[in-house]
Write an enzyme that holds these catalytic residues in place. Structure first.
Site, PDB file in Angstrom:
ATOM      1  N   ASP A 166       0.824  -1.122  -0.033  1.00 19.51           N
ATOM      2  CA  ASP A 166      -0.207  -0.147  -0.074  1.00 19.51           C
ATOM      3  C   ASP A 166       0.821   1.240   0.145  1.00 19.51           C
ATOM      4  O   ASP A 166       0.775   2.276  -0.943  1.00 19.51           O
ATOM      5  CB  ASP A 166      -1.012  -0.019   1.242  1.00 19.51           C
ATOM      6  CG  ASP A 166      -2.140   1.136   1.252  1.00 19.51           C
ATOM      7  OD1 ASP A 166      -2.444   1.462   0.054  1.00 19.51           O
ATOM      8  OD2 ASP A 166      -2.700   1.456   2.231  1.00 19.51           O
ATOM      9  N   ARG A 210      -9.645   9.961 -13.278  1.00 18.26           N
ATOM     10  CA  ARG A 210      -9.201   9.989 -11.998  1.00 18.26           C
ATOM     11  C   ARG A 210      -8.616   8.669 -11.441  1.00 18.26           C
ATOM     12  O   ARG A 210      -8.135   8.497 -10.226  1.00 18.26           O
ATOM     13  CB  ARG A 210     -10.299  10.470 -10.919  1.00 18.26           C
ATOM     14  CG  ARG A 210     -10.634  11.821 -11.201  1.00 18.26           C
ATOM     15  CD  ARG A 210     -12.218  12.435 -10.284  1.00 18.26           C
ATOM     16  NE  ARG A 210     -11.850  11.815  -8.967  1.00 18.26           N
ATOM     17  CZ  ARG A 210     -12.699  11.537  -8.124  1.00 18.26           C
ATOM     18  NH1 ARG A 210     -13.886  11.348  -8.514  1.00 18.26           N
ATOM     19  NH2 ARG A 210     -12.536  11.500  -6.820  1.00 18.26           N
TER      20      ARG A 210
END
Lengths: 244, 244
Positions: A166, A210
């Site tokens: 992450d 996006r």
């Protein structure tokens, strides 16, 4: 839809070599920012330790890799990202003003909050340093998992590995704008022994509106062992749609 | 291919109510075991603190939920899982003998290793307790994220959420046998504020050979907010194929 979080208050220069006065990369408590030097390297500098530097807990393997990447930084093609434990007050305030709904801004104890991946004592948790190549749009994380990251006895926990995925993909994403994790898809192929050093490679694959699509692998130093494969989807934040 | 780890040294009784002498569920440092009572509750009991009990850092919400689930345990349909920070030496040895390649057994510093999700000081990290329903094959985790789990300022880190998904689905999986995480696929839908309490629901969906498919959601207490959706794939371990 947040997570490894990200924030880009300024755009990074397109050229790999940093020009005088251009932005620096700043890896911070879930608030991974590109800030102008004068904002980052003022009084904030003195109150925050940079954890992305060698310490006595680093093994020989990690130090050697670190030195190799530091050499790559000399021509400006790669940049080492400093890394801190807490948010500077000004950056925190800017982030909240732009992206966080007012109902989440009331808690004054948040000043005591710490970046998850830097919340361990030296050597016991996540020991890592990241390097970014803006031309290749690639983030490399050199990672050593401490004894408090244990999952199966003797090996790094799956949640700790997800965390490393992450933060590495997150930093790769925010070079394109303020973005947060929308999806992580992680294949655990082989267990990673505690205290071993691995190389996390993260690469921006494509951008659709996006959406930022990032790939990630975790390999042994000699690249003979593939420990983990993952994909990550990040969504650029919209100041008109605060986090709720 | 390990991770939230798991170990089943004994098979849990098929009936939901625990019979005298039947196995107890034991949630441990990445070594999540079903052990016979006499093995778990001997001298080991005295040297290990059970972290899955209320402490002063627990908010009122977490205490209320805990009490509700403890009431459900009274008829034996649900069981609270105790949770520890370190592996009892005997269980560790058995796990390594059965599943770990000899080259990973040499490190004596491993006795200092700690379960990742229990490595924080009280209230700063993962505060949680799990309850299991063996008839429904369902694991519920009541979770409160401390201030050292921060990702985006004010919210729980994506890696910390992945960890909670991993440990909850992992415990759900090992009720079927010694298993390790092969895949986590996590959709982050809404950010989870630090210090809030959420409910993690994990459910065994199907078994195909050695593969265990588990679903998982993270919701607000009132179930009005879905924070996270995930799936997990676990693979039962084979003692003839040690971890490498």
């Amino acid at each position: 839809m947040l997570r490894s979080c990200a924030m880009r208050l300024r755009t990074l220069g397109a050229t790999p070599a940093r020009r005088p006065g251009a932005a620096r990369v700043w890896n911070h408590p879930g608030l991974l920012c590109f800030l102008l030097p004068e904002r980052l390297f003022s009084s904030e500098k003195d109150t925050h330790k940079d954890y992305a530097l060698p310490n006595p807990s680093w093994t020989k393997d990690l130090r050697l890799l670190f030195d190799q990447f530091m050499k790559r930084c000399e021509d400006g093609s790669w940049k080492r990202l400093p890394s801190y434990r807490q948010n500077p007050a000004q950056a925190l305030q800017e982030f909240q003003t732009r992206f966080v709904d007012s109902k989440f801004k009331k808690e004054n104890h948040m000043s005591k909050a710490q970046q998850f991946s830097r919340s361990f004592e030296e050597g016991l948790g996540f020991e890592y340093v990241m390097f970014y190549n803006s031309v290749e749009k690639r983030m490399v994380c050199l990672f050593q998992g401490g004894l408090h990251l244990q999952g199966v006895p003797g090996f790094v926990h799956g949640g700790a590995i997800a965390t490393v995925v992450d933060i590495t993909t997150g930093l790769c994403a925010i070079a394109e704008g303020v973005a947060m994790t929308a999806n992580l898809n992680i294949d655990y192929k082989k267990p990673i022994p505690l205290l071993s050093v691995v190389v996390v490679n993260s690469q921006l694959q494509k951008i659709e509106g996006r959406k930022l699509f990032i790939s990630c692998t975790i390999q042994s130093i000699d690249e003979k062992t593939l420990y983990t494969e993952a994909t990550a989807l990040f969504i650029k934040l919209d100041p008109d749609k605060p986090l709720t």
